[in-house]
Design a protein around this motif. Sequence first.
Motif, PDB file in Angstrom:
ATOM      1  N   ALA A  66       0.831  -1.210   0.000  1.00 33.37           N
ATOM      2  CA  ALA A  66       0.000   0.000   0.000  1.00 33.37           C
ATOM      3  C   ALA A  66       0.864   1.259   0.000  1.00 33.37           C
ATOM      4  N   ALA A  67       1.939   1.237   0.747  1.00 34.31           N
ATOM      5  CA  ALA A  67       2.847   2.387   0.756  1.00 34.31           C
ATOM      6  C   ALA A  67       3.513   2.551  -0.609  1.00 34.31           C
ATOM      7  N   LEU A  68       3.898   1.446  -1.227  1.00 33.02           N
ATOM      8  CA  LEU A  68       4.507   1.530  -2.561  1.00 33.02           C
ATOM      9  C   LEU A  68       3.520   2.079  -3.589  1.00 33.02           C
ATOM     10  N   LEU A 108      -4.320   5.160   1.023  1.00 34.63           N
ATOM     11  CA  LEU A 108      -4.930   5.770   2.206  1.00 34.63           C
ATOM     12  C   LEU A 108      -6.086   4.949   2.772  1.00 34.63           C
ATOM     13  N   LEU A 109      -6.681   4.094   1.971  1.00 31.37           N
ATOM     14  CA  LEU A 109      -7.715   3.206   2.500  1.00 31.37           C
ATOM     15  C   LEU A 109      -7.111   2.128   3.389  1.00 31.37           C
ATOM     16  N   VAL A 110      -5.842   1.798   3.150  1.00 29.83           N
ATOM     17  CA  VAL A 110      -5.145   0.816   3.989  1.00 29.83           C
ATOM     18  C   VAL A 110      -4.528   1.512   5.207  1.00 29.83           C
ATOM     19  N   HIS A 111      -3.867   2.627   4.955  1.00 32.91           N
ATOM     20  CA  HIS A 111      -3.216   3.411   6.012  1.00 32.91           C
ATOM     21  C   HIS A 111      -4.001   4.720   6.146  1.00 32.91           C
ATOM     22  N   THR A 112      -5.117   4.660   6.841  1.00 32.27           N
ATOM     23  CA  THR A 112      -6.065   5.762   6.856  1.00 32.27           C
ATOM     24  C   THR A 112      -5.486   7.032   7.478  1.00 32.27           C
ATOM     25  N   SER A 144      -5.893  13.555   4.433  1.00 29.79           N
ATOM     26  CA  SER A 144      -5.301  13.256   3.131  1.00 29.79           C
ATOM     27  C   SER A 144      -6.296  12.552   2.213  1.00 29.79           C
ATOM     28  N   LEU A 145      -7.131  11.709   2.786  1.00 30.52           N
ATOM     29  CA  LEU A 145      -8.148  11.014   1.990  1.00 30.52           C
ATOM     30  C   LEU A 145      -9.158  12.011   1.419  1.00 30.52           C
ATOM     31  N   VAL A 146      -9.560  12.990   2.222  1.00 31.89           N
ATOM     32  CA  VAL A 146     -10.463  14.038   1.740  1.00 31.89           C
ATOM     33  C   VAL A 146      -9.783  14.852   0.636  1.00 31.89           C
ATOM     34  N   LEU A 147      -8.519  15.191   0.834  1.00 33.09           N
ATOM     35  CA  LEU A 147      -7.762  15.922  -0.180  1.00 33.09           C
ATOM     36  C   LEU A 147      -7.745  15.161  -1.502  1.00 33.09           C
TER      37      LEU A 147
END
Length: 84
Positions: free
Chosen positions: A6-8, A50-54, A58-61
Amino acid sequence: MQLDWAALVGFVGTACIIGAYFYLTASEKPNPLILHGTNLAGAALLTVSLLVHTNWPSLVLEGFWAAIAIWGLWKALRARKNAP
């Protein structure tokens, strides 16, 4: 510290958005389909990360970033359709 998938994916999304901004800045006449398409791809990839590492801000952005990119693509496609 090892990075997970997820980070990658998030780093690839970041590279897309940074690349699109560089393309906009460096090009005399940037192609809006490339610019907004790359921004949309970046926002989508970052959203997956961001769905994995909420991280809610940032998700809203990324939601707004994707919406603006979709609007830009729609405008570009409409202009291309109406061009002589």
